[in-house]
Scaffold this active site. Sequence first.
Site, PDB file in Angstrom:
ATOM      1  N   GLU A   1      15.836  45.684  21.126  1.00  0.00           N
ATOM      2  CA  GLU A   1      15.440  46.626  22.189  1.00  0.00           C
ATOM      3  C   GLU A   1      14.812  47.898  21.631  1.00  0.00           C
ATOM      4  O   GLU A   1      13.852  48.444  22.182  1.00  0.00           O
ATOM      5  CB  GLU A   1      16.679  46.993  23.029  1.00  0.00           C
ATOM      6  CG  GLU A   1      16.371  47.800  24.251  1.00  0.00           C
ATOM      7  CD  GLU A   1      15.605  46.977  25.288  1.00  0.00           C
ATOM      8  OE1 GLU A   1      16.202  46.096  25.908  1.00  0.00           O
ATOM      9  OE2 GLU A   1      14.395  47.225  25.450  1.00  0.00           O
TER      10      GLU A   1
ATOM     11  N   LYS B   1       4.211  46.599  19.082  1.00  0.00           N
ATOM     12  CA  LYS B   1       5.104  46.562  20.249  1.00  0.00           C
ATOM     13  C   LYS B   1       4.525  45.657  21.337  1.00  0.00           C
ATOM     14  O   LYS B   1       5.239  44.851  21.938  1.00  0.00           O
ATOM     15  CB  LYS B   1       5.304  47.983  20.780  1.00  0.00           C
ATOM     16  CG  LYS B   1       6.021  48.897  19.785  1.00  0.00           C
ATOM     17  CD  LYS B   1       5.949  50.356  20.191  1.00  0.00           C
ATOM     18  CE  LYS B   1       6.572  51.266  19.155  1.00  0.00           C
ATOM     19  NZ  LYS B   1       6.301  52.694  19.364  1.00  0.00           N
TER      20      LYS B   1
END
Length: 428
Positions: A131, A207
């Site tokens: 995360e 990302k």
Amino acid sequence: MSDTLRMGIAGLGTVGVGVIKIIEAHGARLEARTGKKLVITAVSARNRDKDRGVDLAGYAWEDDPVSLAQRDDVDVYVELMGGSDGPAKASTEAALNAVKDVVTANKAMLAHHGQALAELAESKGAVIRFEAAVAGGIPVIKALTEGLAANEFSRVMGVMNGTCNYILTRMENAGLPYEEVFKEADALGFLEADPNLDVGGIDAGHKLSLLSSIAFGTKVDFDSVYLEGINRIKIEDIHHAAEMGYRIKLLGTAKMTTDGLSQSMAPCLVPANSPLGQLDGGTNMIVVEGDSVGQIVLRGAGAGEGPTASAVMGDVCDIARGFRISTFGQPASSLSQARSTMSTAATPYYIRMDLHDMPGALAAVASALGDAGVSIDRMSQSRHDDNIAPVLIVTHACTWDALSQAVDSLPQTGFVNGQPVALRIEDV
Ligand code: HSE
């Protein structure tokens, strides 16, 4: 079943220290929420003697993160060193081979080796959670893999590099040139050790590639992300964009098209009154569009001690609760190899160029665009004192291929000084 979950933390920079502080401050709360006592048994970092403002006396020390990852008294290996290869990858593999779960903030490692690491984890019965690798404190991985799991996603977008967003909004708010704000950001410690990771769009591209994999069920394919940094954006671009009702953002966009997966991390114009257009400073925002849920906007701190440590600990809490999920939300063996494409969807583009101010120059530009099938919607030439005229063009919607062909052909007209800047105008 033990009532304790033992963590080994490699990397005691900002995030590692943040994790220690959370464990120290919220031990009882975390135990109440997860049903397990969360403890740190061992740590590792490059410099043992550095004062980090936290007491490490209660934790065993390992110089070598691989040894830390393999310790019998470590259940979860928390990798916070960074770097796509080297010790981060070696120790992550060591942890997985020793059947330990891994929590990492390492976007570069997963962008380059995510598929192999996911396969290794699954073959050993371990999990990898990450995360903290995407958008710091924003729980976007959980949102995509859990809360939005029922959806077919059409588009994942976002501002995923706070440093670039800080630079672009500071340029706009203070009217400063890129170079000056870059130096400011450096002095404030915002830039990565290799600043190109930030301003070159690489960090944000890492990302985006991880979000694409989850959203579209594809193997992580960072090499296919179209990357463009922010270092050619001038204050004039920001002003021109503002006059037209837009703001410039380093925008990540991932879409599954009939031609394949389109992934782009590039400066774009977005409507100033959209959520992305209103995003100021170092904040991150992810926009997800799903067939059932519609549009979801997630906004929050994309970096920093507290937010990133919060994301790490969210993953640790899941493991403590016994929640186990495949790395990219489905078994690694079921992830497909996507064909990569630049988006075939037509969008308008903003083009800025410096033109030699002489007879026939504008006509040559218009004709180069026309030959590539690009139609001009608006065009302006600013006041100038020398014989170089700043020219701004907004095109009608056209494909990336047509736009690229047009922009590539502009210098060949002999009238264009330097390389034109072309920015997609994204409807968000
Ligand atoms: N350098 C990144 C940013 C944070 O500025 O958002 C780490 O990915």
